[in-house]
Design a protein around this motif. Structure first.
Motif, PDB file in Angstrom:
ATOM      1  N   GLY A   1       0.915  -1.251  -0.011  1.00 13.72           N
ATOM      2  CA  GLY A   1      -0.079  -0.052   0.058  1.00 13.72           C
ATOM      3  C   GLY A   1       0.813   1.179  -0.020  1.00 13.72           C
ATOM      4  O   GLY A   1       0.510   2.194  -0.741  1.00 13.72           O
ATOM      5  N   VAL A   2       1.921   1.339   0.726  1.00 14.71           N
ATOM      6  CA  VAL A   2       2.734   2.366   0.864  1.00 14.71           C
ATOM      7  C   VAL A   2       3.553   2.561  -0.580  1.00 14.71           C
ATOM      8  O   VAL A   2       3.638   3.545  -0.948  1.00 14.71           O
ATOM      9  N   LEU A   3       4.123   1.367  -0.927  1.00 14.84           N
ATOM     10  CA  LEU A   3       4.672   1.608  -2.403  1.00 14.84           C
ATOM     11  C   LEU A   3       3.532   2.110  -3.573  1.00 14.84           C
ATOM     12  O   LEU A   3       4.151   2.821  -4.281  1.00 14.84           O
ATOM     13  N   HIS A   4       2.457   1.506  -3.374  1.00 12.37           N
ATOM     14  CA  HIS A   4       1.428   2.018  -4.419  1.00 12.37           C
ATOM     15  C   HIS A   4       1.402   3.622  -4.253  1.00 12.37           C
ATOM     16  O   HIS A   4       1.187   4.185  -5.314  1.00 12.37           O
ATOM     17  N   ALA A   5       1.060   3.798  -2.957  1.00 15.78           N
ATOM     18  CA  ALA A   5       0.753   5.431  -2.759  1.00 15.78           C
ATOM     19  C   ALA A   5       1.788   6.302  -3.199  1.00 15.78           C
ATOM     20  O   ALA A   5       1.757   7.174  -3.751  1.00 15.78           O
ATOM     21  N   LEU A   6       3.066   5.739  -3.147  1.00 19.81           N
ATOM     22  CA  LEU A   6       4.263   6.426  -3.387  1.00 19.81           C
ATOM     23  C   LEU A   6       4.797   6.429  -5.089  1.00 19.81           C
ATOM     24  O   LEU A   6       5.612   7.146  -5.496  1.00 19.81           O
ATOM     25  N   SER A   7       4.118   5.558  -5.781  1.00 25.86           N
ATOM     26  CA  SER A   7       4.316   5.251  -6.952  1.00 25.86           C
ATOM     27  C   SER A   7       3.900   6.414  -7.898  1.00 25.86           C
ATOM     28  O   SER A   7       4.346   6.374  -9.220  1.00 25.86           O
ATOM     29  N   ASP A   8       2.781   7.308  -7.662  1.00 26.38           N
ATOM     30  CA  ASP A   8       2.208   8.196  -8.293  1.00 26.38           C
ATOM     31  C   ASP A   8       3.046   9.373  -8.184  1.00 26.38           C
ATOM     32  O   ASP A   8       3.467  10.008  -7.086  1.00 26.38           O
ATOM     33  N   PRO A   9       3.413  10.128  -9.323  1.00 32.58           N
ATOM     34  CA  PRO A   9       4.295  11.301  -9.166  1.00 32.58           C
ATOM     35  C   PRO A   9       3.762  12.460  -8.358  1.00 32.58           C
ATOM     36  O   PRO A   9       4.281  13.243  -7.663  1.00 32.58           O
ATOM     37  N   VAL A  10       2.292  12.829  -8.390  1.00 32.59           N
ATOM     38  CA  VAL A  10       1.611  13.625  -8.039  1.00 32.59           C
ATOM     39  C   VAL A  10       1.801  13.575  -6.296  1.00 32.59           C
ATOM     40  O   VAL A  10       2.160  14.032  -5.494  1.00 32.59           O
ATOM     41  N   ARG A  11       1.458  12.284  -6.097  1.00 33.47           N
ATOM     42  CA  ARG A  11       1.398  11.922  -4.539  1.00 33.47           C
ATOM     43  C   ARG A  11       2.704  11.816  -3.960  1.00 33.47           C
ATOM     44  O   ARG A  11       3.144  12.308  -2.781  1.00 33.47           O
ATOM     45  N   LEU A  12       3.767  11.492  -4.754  1.00 32.02           N
ATOM     46  CA  LEU A  12       5.283  11.339  -4.164  1.00 32.02           C
ATOM     47  C   LEU A  12       5.488  12.967  -4.021  1.00 32.02           C
ATOM     48  O   LEU A  12       6.369  13.259  -3.256  1.00 32.02           O
ATOM     49  N   ASN A  13       5.224  13.968  -4.898  1.00 33.82           N
ATOM     50  CA  ASN A  13       5.432  15.080  -4.917  1.00 33.82           C
ATOM     51  C   ASN A  13       5.012  15.589  -3.423  1.00 33.82           C
ATOM     52  O   ASN A  13       5.550  16.680  -2.577  1.00 33.82           O
ATOM     53  N   ILE A  14       3.511  15.364  -3.089  1.00 36.95           N
ATOM     54  CA  ILE A  14       3.132  15.806  -1.861  1.00 36.95           C
ATOM     55  C   ILE A  14       4.118  15.323  -0.561  1.00 36.95           C
ATOM     56  O   ILE A  14       4.174  16.033   0.391  1.00 36.95           O
ATOM     57  N   VAL A  15       4.284  13.932  -0.771  1.00 38.71           N
ATOM     58  CA  VAL A  15       5.160  13.277   0.393  1.00 38.71           C
ATOM     59  C   VAL A  15       6.355  14.385   0.483  1.00 38.71           C
ATOM     60  O   VAL A  15       7.004  14.356   1.597  1.00 38.71           O
ATOM     61  N   ARG A  16       7.144  14.439  -0.632  1.00 38.62           N
ATOM     62  CA  ARG A  16       8.405  15.128  -0.697  1.00 38.62           C
ATOM     63  C   ARG A  16       8.384  16.452   0.064  1.00 38.62           C
ATOM     64  O   ARG A  16       9.177  16.910   1.013  1.00 38.62           O
ATOM     65  N   THR A  17       7.261  17.179  -0.520  1.00 41.60           N
ATOM     66  CA  THR A  17       7.007  18.449   0.387  1.00 41.60           C
ATOM     67  C   THR A  17       6.784  18.448   1.734  1.00 41.60           C
ATOM     68  O   THR A  17       7.415  19.327   2.576  1.00 41.60           O
ATOM     69  N   LEU A  18       6.015  17.502   2.146  1.00 34.15           N
ATOM     70  CA  LEU A  18       5.535  17.245   3.577  1.00 34.15           C
ATOM     71  C   LEU A  18       6.805  17.171   4.216  1.00 34.15           C
ATOM     72  O   LEU A  18       7.301  17.456   5.248  1.00 34.15           O
ATOM     73  N   ALA A  19       7.639  15.976   3.705  1.00 29.38           N
ATOM     74  CA  ALA A  19       8.875  15.650   4.399  1.00 29.38           C
ATOM     75  C   ALA A  19       9.742  16.608   4.537  1.00 29.38           C
ATOM     76  O   ALA A  19      10.597  16.940   5.513  1.00 29.38           O
ATOM     77  N   ALA A  20      10.062  17.628   3.452  1.00 30.75           N
ATOM     78  CA  ALA A  20      10.833  18.583   3.536  1.00 30.75           C
ATOM     79  C   ALA A  20      10.460  19.800   4.423  1.00 30.75           C
ATOM     80  O   ALA A  20      11.503  20.278   5.290  1.00 30.75           O
ATOM     81  N   ASP A  21       9.526  20.058   4.684  1.00 30.74           N
ATOM     82  CA  ASP A  21       8.882  20.914   5.740  1.00 30.74           C
ATOM     83  C   ASP A  21       8.614  20.421   7.119  1.00 30.74           C
ATOM     84  O   ASP A  21       9.379  21.156   7.839  1.00 30.74           O
ATOM     85  N   GLY A  22       8.311  19.169   7.232  1.00 29.65           N
ATOM     86  CA  GLY A  22       8.414  18.653   8.749  1.00 29.65           C
ATOM     87  C   GLY A  22       7.292  18.982   9.484  1.00 29.65           C
ATOM     88  O   GLY A  22       7.147  18.566  10.561  1.00 29.65           O
ATOM     89  N   ALA A  23       6.581  19.980   9.018  1.00 35.59           N
ATOM     90  CA  ALA A  23       5.504  20.340   9.947  1.00 35.59           C
ATOM     91  C   ALA A  23       4.044  20.035   9.193  1.00 35.59           C
ATOM     92  O   ALA A  23       4.025  19.446   7.964  1.00 35.59           O
ATOM     93  N   GLU A  24       3.085  20.132   9.884  1.00 37.52           N
ATOM     94  CA  GLU A  24       1.619  20.016   9.219  1.00 37.52           C
ATOM     95  C   GLU A  24       1.326  21.087   8.251  1.00 37.52           C
ATOM     96  O   GLU A  24       1.933  22.443   8.320  1.00 37.52           O
ATOM     97  N   MET A  25       1.059  20.477   7.016  1.00 34.45           N
ATOM     98  CA  MET A  25       0.672  21.578   5.952  1.00 34.45           C
ATOM     99  C   MET A  25      -0.787  21.704   5.654  1.00 34.45           C
ATOM    100  O   MET A  25      -1.300  20.060   5.475  1.00 34.45           O
ATOM    101  N   ALA A  26      -1.514  22.393   5.389  1.00 36.01           N
ATOM    102  CA  ALA A  26      -2.969  22.236   4.505  1.00 36.01           C
ATOM    103  C   ALA A  26      -2.895  21.780   3.397  1.00 36.01           C
ATOM    104  O   ALA A  26      -1.882  22.065   2.301  1.00 36.01           O
ATOM    105  N   CYS A  27      -3.898  21.032   2.849  1.00 38.71           N
ATOM    106  CA  CYS A  27      -3.929  20.830   1.646  1.00 38.71           C
ATOM    107  C   CYS A  27      -4.150  21.919   0.361  1.00 38.71           C
ATOM    108  O   CYS A  27      -3.479  21.892  -0.574  1.00 38.71           O
TER     109      CYS A  27
END
Length: 115
Positions: A23-49
Motif C-alpha cells: 500500500g505504501v509503495l502504491h501510494a508513493l508510485s504516483d508522481p503527484v502523491r510522491l511530490n506531496i510526500v516530498r514537500t511534507l517531508a522537507a517541511d516537517g510540519a503539518e501543511m494544509a491541503c
C-alpha cells in the motif's frame, strides 16, 4: 464545536499494524502523491491541503490525499476548517527502516536529472 461534531470530522487512518508495504509503495508510485510526500517531508510540519499547487483538479487532489492517508503514509487532521497533513515518519521508519529516506533520496536524484 461539540465533541460529537469533532468526532464526525475524524478521518480514518490505519493503525501501524494495518500499514502494508504494498500500500505504501502504491501510494508513493504516483508522481503527484510522491511530490506531496516530498514537500511534507522537507517541511516537517503539518501543511494544509490548500498549500499545495498541484497540476490536477480539486477532486483529483482529494483522491491523492485520500490514497496517502488510507495507505498510512500521511496523517490528516482537521484544525478549524483546514485539513492538515503530516508524514507518518515514525511509524513508517519503524515498519520499513530506511524505505522513506531511500524513496525520497531517489526522487530528489531523479528531479535533479530532469531538464
Amino acid at each position: 464545536m461539540t465533541e460529537r461534531q469533532q468526532d464526525s470530522r475524524a478521518l480514518a487512518h490505519p493503525d501501524a499494524d494495518g500499514i502494508r508495504l504494498e500500500g505504501v509503495l502504491h501510494a508513493l508510485s504516483d508522481p503527484v502523491r510522491l511530490n506531496i510526500v516530498r514537500t511534507l517531508a522537507a517541511d516537517g510540519a503539518e501543511m494544509a491541503c490548500s498549500a499545495f499547487a498541484l497540476p490536477v483538479s480539486k477532486s483529483t487532489t482529494t483522491h491523492h490525499f485520500r490514497v496517502l492517508r488510507e495507505s498510512g503514509v500521511i496523517r490528516q487532521v482537521y484544525r478549524g476548517t483546514a485539513k492538515l497533513n503530516l508524514v507518518r515518519r515514525t511509524e513508517l521508519d519503524a515498519l520499513f527502516p530506511g524505505l522513506l529516506d531511500a524513496v525520497l533520496a531517489a526522487a530528489e536524484a531523479e528531479a535533479g536529472r530532469r531538464p
